[in-house]
Design a protein around this motif. Structure first.
Motif, PDB file in Angstrom:
ATOM      1  N   UNK A 169       0.843  -1.189   0.000  1.00  0.00           N
ATOM      2  CA  UNK A 169       0.000   0.000   0.000  1.00  0.00           C
ATOM      3  C   UNK A 169       0.880   1.240   0.000  1.00  0.00           C
ATOM      4  N   UNK A 170       0.352   2.253  -0.645  1.00  0.00           N
ATOM      5  CA  UNK A 170       1.019   3.520  -0.704  1.00  0.00           C
ATOM      6  C   UNK A 170       0.036   4.617  -1.038  1.00  0.00           C
ATOM      7  N   UNK A 171       0.533   5.855  -1.222  1.00  0.00           N
ATOM      8  CA  UNK A 171      -0.386   6.955  -1.552  1.00  0.00           C
ATOM      9  C   UNK A 171      -1.094   6.694  -2.886  1.00  0.00           C
ATOM     10  N   UNK A 172      -2.389   6.388  -2.840  1.00  0.00           N
ATOM     11  CA  UNK A 172      -3.201   6.236  -4.053  1.00  0.00           C
ATOM     12  C   UNK A 172      -3.142   4.859  -4.653  1.00  0.00           C
ATOM     13  N   UNK A 173      -2.522   3.880  -3.946  1.00  0.00           N
ATOM     14  CA  UNK A 173      -2.502   2.548  -4.547  1.00  0.00           C
ATOM     15  C   UNK A 173      -2.515   1.484  -3.449  1.00  0.00           C
ATOM     16  N   UNK A 174      -2.884   0.291  -3.864  1.00  0.00           N
ATOM     17  CA  UNK A 174      -2.857  -0.895  -3.019  1.00  0.00           C
ATOM     18  C   UNK A 174      -2.709  -2.105  -3.942  1.00  0.00           C
ATOM     19  N   UNK A 175      -1.613  -2.815  -3.838  1.00  0.00           N
ATOM     20  CA  UNK A 175      -1.290  -3.896  -4.784  1.00  0.00           C
ATOM     21  C   UNK A 175      -0.954  -5.181  -4.017  1.00  0.00           C
ATOM     22  N   UNK A 176      -1.760  -6.258  -4.211  1.00  0.00           N
ATOM     23  CA  UNK A 176      -1.419  -7.546  -3.621  1.00  0.00           C
ATOM     24  C   UNK A 176      -0.325  -8.254  -4.436  1.00  0.00           C
ATOM     25  N   UNK A 177       0.595  -8.949  -3.719  1.00  0.00           N
ATOM     26  CA  UNK A 177       1.694  -9.671  -4.377  1.00  0.00           C
ATOM     27  C   UNK A 177       1.798 -11.062  -3.757  1.00  0.00           C
ATOM     28  N   UNK A 178       2.388 -11.970  -4.533  1.00  0.00           N
ATOM     29  CA  UNK A 178       2.547 -13.351  -4.043  1.00  0.00           C
ATOM     30  C   UNK A 178       3.856 -13.536  -3.252  1.00  0.00           C
ATOM     31  N   UNK A 179       4.927 -12.770  -3.641  1.00  0.00           N
ATOM     32  CA  UNK A 179       6.229 -12.897  -2.970  1.00  0.00           C
ATOM     33  C   UNK A 179       6.727 -11.499  -2.571  1.00  0.00           C
ATOM     34  N   UNK A 180       7.098 -11.358  -1.300  1.00  0.00           N
ATOM     35  CA  UNK A 180       7.557 -10.064  -0.805  1.00  0.00           C
ATOM     36  C   UNK A 180       8.847 -10.250  -0.017  1.00  0.00           C
ATOM     37  N   UNK A 181       9.943  -9.515  -0.529  1.00  0.00           N
ATOM     38  CA  UNK A 181      11.275  -9.605   0.118  1.00  0.00           C
ATOM     39  C   UNK A 181      11.848  -8.178   0.283  1.00  0.00           C
ATOM     40  N   UNK A 182      11.476  -7.460   1.371  1.00  0.00           N
ATOM     41  CA  UNK A 182      11.975  -6.081   1.566  1.00  0.00           C
ATOM     42  C   UNK A 182      13.456  -6.060   1.964  1.00  0.00           C
ATOM     43  N   UNK A 183      14.194  -5.010   1.509  1.00  0.00           N
ATOM     44  CA  UNK A 183      15.631  -4.881   1.857  1.00  0.00           C
ATOM     45  C   UNK A 183      16.021  -3.447   2.242  1.00  0.00           C
ATOM     46  N   UNK A 184      15.155  -2.473   1.912  1.00  0.00           N
ATOM     47  CA  UNK A 184      15.477  -1.070   2.247  1.00  0.00           C
ATOM     48  C   UNK A 184      14.190  -0.382   2.669  1.00  0.00           C
ATOM     49  N   UNK A 185      13.806  -0.633   3.884  1.00  0.00           N
ATOM     50  CA  UNK A 185      12.548  -0.074   4.348  1.00  0.00           C
ATOM     51  C   UNK A 185      11.381  -0.697   3.629  1.00  0.00           C
ATOM     52  N   UNK A 186      10.622   0.146   2.924  1.00  0.00           N
ATOM     53  CA  UNK A 186       9.462  -0.329   2.164  1.00  0.00           C
ATOM     54  C   UNK A 186       9.831  -0.704   0.740  1.00  0.00           C
ATOM     55  N   UNK A 187      11.082  -0.684   0.441  1.00  0.00           N
ATOM     56  CA  UNK A 187      11.556  -1.065  -0.897  1.00  0.00           C
ATOM     57  C   UNK A 187      12.001  -2.522  -0.834  1.00  0.00           C
ATOM     58  N   UNK A 188      11.461  -3.333  -1.770  1.00  0.00           N
ATOM     59  CA  UNK A 188      11.808  -4.743  -1.784  1.00  0.00           C
ATOM     60  C   UNK A 188      11.645  -5.358  -3.160  1.00  0.00           C
ATOM     61  N   UNK A 189      11.801  -6.661  -3.201  1.00  0.00           N
ATOM     62  CA  UNK A 189      11.675  -7.440  -4.434  1.00  0.00           C
ATOM     63  C   UNK A 189      10.311  -8.169  -4.375  1.00  0.00           C
ATOM     64  N   UNK A 190       9.513  -8.055  -5.459  1.00  0.00           N
ATOM     65  CA  UNK A 190       8.196  -8.728  -5.500  1.00  0.00           C
ATOM     66  C   UNK A 190       7.787  -8.958  -6.959  1.00  0.00           C
ATOM     67  N   UNK A 191       6.780  -9.781  -7.112  1.00  0.00           N
ATOM     68  CA  UNK A 191       6.240 -10.064  -8.441  1.00  0.00           C
ATOM     69  C   UNK A 191       5.337  -8.907  -8.853  1.00  0.00           C
ATOM     70  N   UNK A 192       5.157  -8.670 -10.175  1.00  0.00           N
ATOM     71  CA  UNK A 192       4.331  -7.551 -10.686  1.00  0.00           C
ATOM     72  C   UNK A 192       3.626  -8.021 -11.954  1.00  0.00           C
ATOM     73  N   UNK A 193       2.445  -8.617 -11.773  1.00  0.00           N
ATOM     74  CA  UNK A 193       1.704  -9.155 -12.909  1.00  0.00           C
ATOM     75  C   UNK A 193       1.101  -8.066 -13.777  1.00  0.00           C
ATOM     76  N   UNK A 194       1.155  -6.839 -13.322  1.00  0.00           N
ATOM     77  CA  UNK A 194       0.618  -5.739 -14.145  1.00  0.00           C
ATOM     78  C   UNK A 194       1.615  -5.211 -15.156  1.00  0.00           C
ATOM     79  N   UNK A 195       2.865  -5.661 -15.058  1.00  0.00           N
ATOM     80  CA  UNK A 195       3.866  -5.236 -16.036  1.00  0.00           C
ATOM     81  C   UNK A 195       3.803  -6.199 -17.239  1.00  0.00           C
TER      82      UNK A 195
END
Length: 710
Positions: free
Chosen positions: A643-669
């Motif tokens: 979740x963030x300002x103006x968005x909410x995106x569900x993901x299957x894999x979440x691996x944060x490394x810098x605060x709220x910045x992480x590695x995840x899948x993006x089926x919308x790309x």
């Protein structure tokens, strides 16, 4: 009246009770009369030794003739005559007898008519006091010249006959006995028992007289023992002393004259020097840095004025400070007045010899002037007053000696904080003294508040010493560190500028922990990796990956350990953040590498790529560019909603490394890689194809490094 005089008077009284029986031969009376004459003669011979020596030989021959005559033999052999103490007691008496007989050869009848008594014999004291005739007792008392004086008996009874066969008073009797034996051998009568009695009596008298002399020596303290021994010595010794002067006497007289002459010369030289230096300076005299030895005050005036021309003062200070003042910048000038003569007058002239060995330096007494306003302006701009050259002094404090392994006193720091008034006064004195090259003295600087002799400082040292005897050892994996005595001492707060109060300071313990963290924490360090993107070594900086000590928690723990004086080995500090390895390369042998410029990601283990994929990173145009650096993988999870300002995106894999910045899948790309991130990039996360992100998720480990670079 002395004891000696009393005994002598008693002896004289005994003599007066005796008398001579008149015989056909008047030799006895003659002998008594001659004794009086002989005493007078004896005193005269004392005044002239040379005359006495010649007369002694003459009288000795006459005495021998008298002994060989018949009349003398009859005197000796007479049995009708009584032997008394008035008998002749020395060879000197025989001389006196001979002298009297010679004077009375023409008047035999008169000699025979006289009856000799003890009153006809006069002592040396009588002759000395002017008594040469029988005087009634009453008359003697009235006449002061007749009165006997207290005379040293040693002077009266000494025997000084050069040719006498004896050396002291006791041998007189022996000499008389030998003379009587000689007469017997010449055919005269043998010595009668009365004669033997007389000789024995005479010997006793001499012995008694010698005892009196000994007592008188003990009582008479005015004469030294050496003087008495000289007076009792035979005449022959005195003659030898005269003929053979004391050895070395000539040398002594020469030395005495020599040193006397030297003394006179020295006095003359001193007087000349006083005259010369009454108007000139002493040798080795320096005035304002000018050698004025043997010079006059007028010459000093000239030299001092010449030195002012082109004058410059150079001064060095602490912290390599150098200052310079030209005489012309302050209008320095020398005033010719009486100041030079006054300097000479104060020096005087009597002490000039001392100046030959010890010089004298006189500064600041000549009349030298300068412009005070210009002086203050020039001095205020000197380097000594500039901020960068000023350092506060530090008083002595407790410190640790690594070599001696004990707490010692550190002398602190003198600092370089100038005192304005002291600097002005010092420079003024230097100008008046015409000094050219000097150093700022300690007196122009602010002094330390305490010195090393402060007793409280020693107490502080004794208080800290026990804490340094314990050790606290840290283990950082690849290296160990032991808190030494120096580290422990640094943890104490010592009021070195006050009364040296001592306490363990938590702030100083925290400062020690910070030091450990700066050395051994790897948080955010620049590292070199074996890059899959470049195929070689790549340096990457930034990020928050690495070991990080929790300073507050570790400070509290260390403070407790030090205060309890505990020994600790292999202690692991309390960490706020850890890394994958405790080796110097704390990244371990596997990491995730992301190249933003290539929009690509690799999983590397032991230098081999296990999986790789194209990505879409944050869109830089919107301010969402993915930050570079090395970061730890905080955790990994499945099925999360971003979740963030103006968005909410569900993901299957979440691996944060810098605060709220992480590695995840993006089926919308629709696709990944290329330049898509520039116009359709993320909010900073790494968008990964679904098939690939599952493999990264399965390989990734919590805490492992994620390296992001361009």
């Amino acid at each position: 009246m002395s004891r000696v005089e009393r005994k002598r008077l008693e002896k004289e009284q005994k003599k007066k009770t005796r008398f001579f029986v008149k015989s056909s031969d008047n030799s006895t009376a003659d002998a008594v009369g001659d004794d009086k004459e002989k005493l007078n003669f004896n005193d005269k011979t004392k005044e002239n030794k040379s005359k006495k020596s010649s007369s002694d030989e003459y009288y000795a021959k006459e005495i021998e003739k008298m002994k060989s005559s018949d009349s003398y033999g009859e005197d000796v052999a007479s049995k009708n005559r009584l032997m008394t103490a008035d008998k002749i007691i020395s060879v000197e008496d025989e001389r006196m007898l001979l002298e009297r007989r010679k004077r009375n050869l023409g008047n035999q009848s008169e000699l025979g008519a006289n009856v000799m008594t003890v009153d006809d014999i006069f002592t040396a004291e009588d002759i000395e006091n002017g008594i040469t005739e029988n005087v009634p007792k009453v008359q003697k008392e009235k006449n002061p010249k007749i009165k006997k004086s207290e005379t040293n008996i040693n002077e009266i009874k000494r025997i000084k006959i050069e040719n006498a066969p004896f050396e002291d008073e006791v041998k007189v009797a022996e000499s008389r006995l030998a003379a009587q034996g000689k007469e017997a051998n010449m055919g005269k009568e043998d010595i009668t028992p009365e004669k033997n009695e007389q000789i024995e009596e005479k010997s006793n008298d001499i012995i008694e007289e010698k005892e009196i002399i000994s007592e008188e020596i003990n009582e008479n303290k005015e004469e030294s023992v050496v003087e008495k021994s000289i007076k009792s010595a035979p005449i022959q010794t005195e003659i030898n002393d005269i003929e053979e002067p004391e050895k070395g006497g000539g040398i002594k007289r020469v030395l005495k004259k020599f040193f006397g002459a030297i003394a006179i010369i020295l006095v003359v030289i001193y007087g000349i020097g006083c005259f010369v230096f009454n108007g000139r300076f002493f040798p080795n005299t320096v005035v304002n840095g000018i050698d004025v030895s043997y010079k006059t005050p007028e010459q000093l005036d000239k030299l001092a004025a010449e030195k002012i021309e082109g004058y410059k003062l150079d001064i060095e200070g602490r912290n390599n400070v150098k200052d310079s003042i030209a005489g012309s910048s302050v209008d320095l000038e020398y005033v010719k007045d009486s100041s030079a003569r006054k300097v000479k007058s104060e020096q005087g002239f009597l002490g000039w010899p001392l100046a030959l060995y010890k010089g004298e330096s006189i500064d600041g007494k000549l009349n030298i002037k300068y412009d005070k306003d210009k002086f203050e302006k020039i001095v205020s701009e000197l380097n000594i007053f500039k901020k960068e050259n000023i350092k506060e002094p530090v008083s002595p404090y407790p410190d640790y000696d690594e070599k001696g392994k004990k707490v010692i006193v550190n002398k602190g720091d003198l600092g370089s904080t100038p005192k304005k008034e002291a600097v002005y006064a010092y420079i003024s004195n230097m100008l008046v003294s015409e000094a050219t090259s000097e150093k700022y003295p300690d007196s122009v600087y602010k002094a330390q508040k305490n010195d090393a002799s402060n007793p409280n400082l020693e107490k502080a040292v004794e208080f800290i010493q026990p804490y340094t005897e314990n050790k606290i050892e840290y283990d950082f994996g690849y290296e160990k560190y032991t808190a030494t005595g120096k580290d422990i001492v640094s943890m104490f707060d010592v009021d070195s500028e006050g009364n040296y109060d001592v306490k363990l300071s938590k702030d100083k313990v925290r400062e020690f922990v910070r030091g450990l963290s700066r050395k051994y924490s790897t948080y955010g360090d620049t590292r070199e990796i074996d890059s899959a993107s470049t195929g070689g070594k790549l340096k990457v900086s930034g990020g928050i990956y690495g070991w990080l000590i929790d300073r507050e928690k570790e400070t509290d723990e260390l403070y407790k350990l030090v205060n309890e004086k505990k020994n600790i080995a292999n202690r692991t500090p309390i960490y706020y953040q850890t890394a994958m390895s405790r080796d110097k390369n704390d990244m371990g042998d596997e990491f995730i590498e992301i190249d933003l410029s290539k929009q690509y990601m690799w999983y590397v283990r032991k230098g081999e790529v296990l999986v790789s994929t194209p990505i879409v990173s944050g869109q830089p145009g919107k301010g969402d560019a993915t930050p570079t650096g090395i970061y730890p993988l905080n955790y990994k999870t499945r099925n999360a909603t971003l979740r963030g300002p103006g968005y909410s995106s569900p993901v299957s894999y979440w691996m944060p490394f810098n605060g709220n910045i992480g590695i995840h899948d993006a089926n919308w790309q629709p696709y990944f890689g290329g330049s898509r991130y520039l116009f359709a990039g993320s909010h900073g996360c790494i968008n990964t194809p679904y098939g690939k992100v599952a493999k990264f998720y399965s390989l990734a480990k919590e805490g492992m490094p994620v390296v992001v670079h361009n």
